[in-house]
Motif scaffolding. Structure first.
Motif, PDB file in Angstrom:
ATOM      1  N   VAL A   1       0.857  -1.185   0.000  1.00 59.82           N
ATOM      2  CA  VAL A   1       0.000   0.000   0.000  1.00 59.82           C
ATOM      3  C   VAL A   1       0.890   1.232   0.000  1.00 59.82           C
ATOM      4  CG1 VAL A   1      -1.699   1.324   1.279  1.00 59.82           C
ATOM      5  CG2 VAL A   1      -1.874  -1.159   1.226  1.00 59.82           C
ATOM      6  N   SER A   2       0.687   2.116  -0.960  1.00 62.23           N
ATOM      7  CA  SER A   2       1.514   3.316  -1.000  1.00 62.23           C
ATOM      8  C   SER A   2       0.750   4.482  -1.604  1.00 62.23           C
ATOM      9  CB  SER A   2       2.789   3.070  -1.822  1.00 62.23           C
ATOM     10  OG  SER A   2       2.478   2.919  -3.196  1.00 62.23           O
TER      11      SER A   2
ATOM     12  N   ASN B   1      -1.317   3.815  -5.064  1.00 63.32           N
ATOM     13  CA  ASN B   1      -0.952   2.549  -5.728  1.00 63.32           C
ATOM     14  C   ASN B   1      -0.906   2.735  -7.245  1.00 63.32           C
ATOM     15  OD1 ASN B   1      -0.770   1.344  -3.209  1.00 63.32           O
ATOM     16  ND2 ASN B   1      -1.829  -0.517  -3.873  1.00 63.32           N
TER      17      ASN B   1
ATOM     18  N   SER C   1      -6.286   0.519  -0.480  1.00 58.23           N
ATOM     19  CA  SER C   1      -5.156   1.391  -0.142  1.00 58.23           C
ATOM     20  C   SER C   1      -5.610   2.560   0.715  1.00 58.23           C
ATOM     21  CB  SER C   1      -4.488   1.903  -1.421  1.00 58.23           C
ATOM     22  OG  SER C   1      -4.005   0.845  -2.204  1.00 58.23           O
TER      23      SER C   1
ATOM     24  N   THR D   1      -6.791   1.238   4.203  1.00 57.60           N
ATOM     25  CA  THR D   1      -5.686   0.806   5.058  1.00 57.60           C
ATOM     26  C   THR D   1      -4.980   1.993   5.691  1.00 57.60           C
ATOM     27  OG1 THR D   1      -5.343  -1.175   3.714  1.00 57.60           O
ATOM     28  CG2 THR D   1      -3.524  -0.491   5.127  1.00 57.60           C
TER      29      THR D   1
END
Length: 285
Positions: free
Chosen positions: A127-128, A153, A182, A185
């Motif tokens: 996750v980014s 993402n 994402s 989270t």
């Protein structure tokens, strides 16, 4: 120094945060030292009655995301509020020195707000949120959103537009197909994630904000696909194949269409035999 419980983060004595709520008025006067060499100064006077007024000043020479996360984690821990900030890493920083004042009919502003080289990662998970950047110019009694974007993402979300001295806005917000997991989270509260698991889903949106601020008419088009949420406590799954939302709003009303396809609630009913098995039953909505 006054240190937050269970943390190395401290608030220096010269820091303060004053908030006053008086009916339809909100007054903020804050000067917070996020770290030994980073601070943010916020002054705000907001009235949200029949004749709304916003008077806002924000100044931060350099405020790093990593220190913001450390400060937020320490503050929430001292209040016994669970969070996942300790599981995240961050890069980049905010620099800001702007003022704005409006009664939604006239607009005065000056200064700038920028975000540079921003990135957020959730440790141990794919996750980014990266390439976070913003360049907003408040000079000459106009707001010019030159850049405001991020990759979630690798899916782009961006905004651009203006607000002029006559309080007329023309702002758009667009995104590619973004994985909801994402966002969930990183941003959902820890206690919510403990109770609900977002197993799949994507979102794409297009929004416009146009017109006088006191007569603003936002338009939103949102597409949600393959949503699947699991209630860990009560043992059921809510799934939705597709939802399309198109909404046009005015100051005191909105019209639109919500089209929902393939919604289902699946319950998991444990039954005891020689050993325990989980049986699924489904109900279409």
């Amino acid at each position: 120094l006054r240190c937050l419980v269970g943390s190395e983060m401290c608030i220096r004595d010269r820091s303060y945060a004053h908030l006053t709520f008086d009916g339809s008025k909100i007054i903020a006067d804050s000067d917070l030292n996020i770290s030994s060499d980073e601070k943010i100064d916020i002054k705000a006077n907001i009235k949200h009655a029949k004749k709304p007024v916003v008077d806002l000043n924000v100044k931060a020479e350099k405020l790093s995301f990593s220190n913001i996360f450390k400060f937020a984690n320490a503050l929430l821990s001292s209040l016994n509020i669970p969070s996942d900030f300790s599981k995240m890493s961050a890069q980049g920083y905010i620099t800001s020195d702007f003022s704005l004042k409006t009664d939604l009919k006239n607009f005065e502003s000056d200064g700038y707000f920028k975000v540079k080289n921003g990135a957020i990662a959730y440790n141990g998970l794919n996750v980014s949120i990266k390439d976070i950047g913003a360049d907003i110019d408040f000079s000459n009694n106009n707001v010019n959103i030159k850049k405001a974007s991020a990759l979630i993402n690798d899916a782009l979300i961006s905004a651009k537009g203006t607000i002029n001295a006559k309080s007329v806005a023309d702002i758009t917000l667009n995104s590619e197909v973004i994985p909801l997991k994402s966002i969930y989270t990183v941003f959902a509260p820890a206690d919510v994630k403990k109770a609900y698991s977002l197993e799949s889903g994507t979102i794409r949106l297009d929004a416009k904000v146009q017109g006088k601020l006191d007569e603003i008419q936002p338009v939103l088009a949102l597409n949600l696909d393959n949503l699947r949420i699991k209630d860990k406590i009560n043992g059921f799954i809510l799934s939705n194949q597709n939802t399309n939302i198109d909404i046009k709003a005015k100051s005191n009303s909105f019209t639109g269409l919500v089209d929902v396809t393939g919604s289902k609630i699946t319950t998991l009913n444990p039954v005891s035999y020689t050993h325990l098995r989980a049986h699924e039953t489904s109900q279409d909505l």
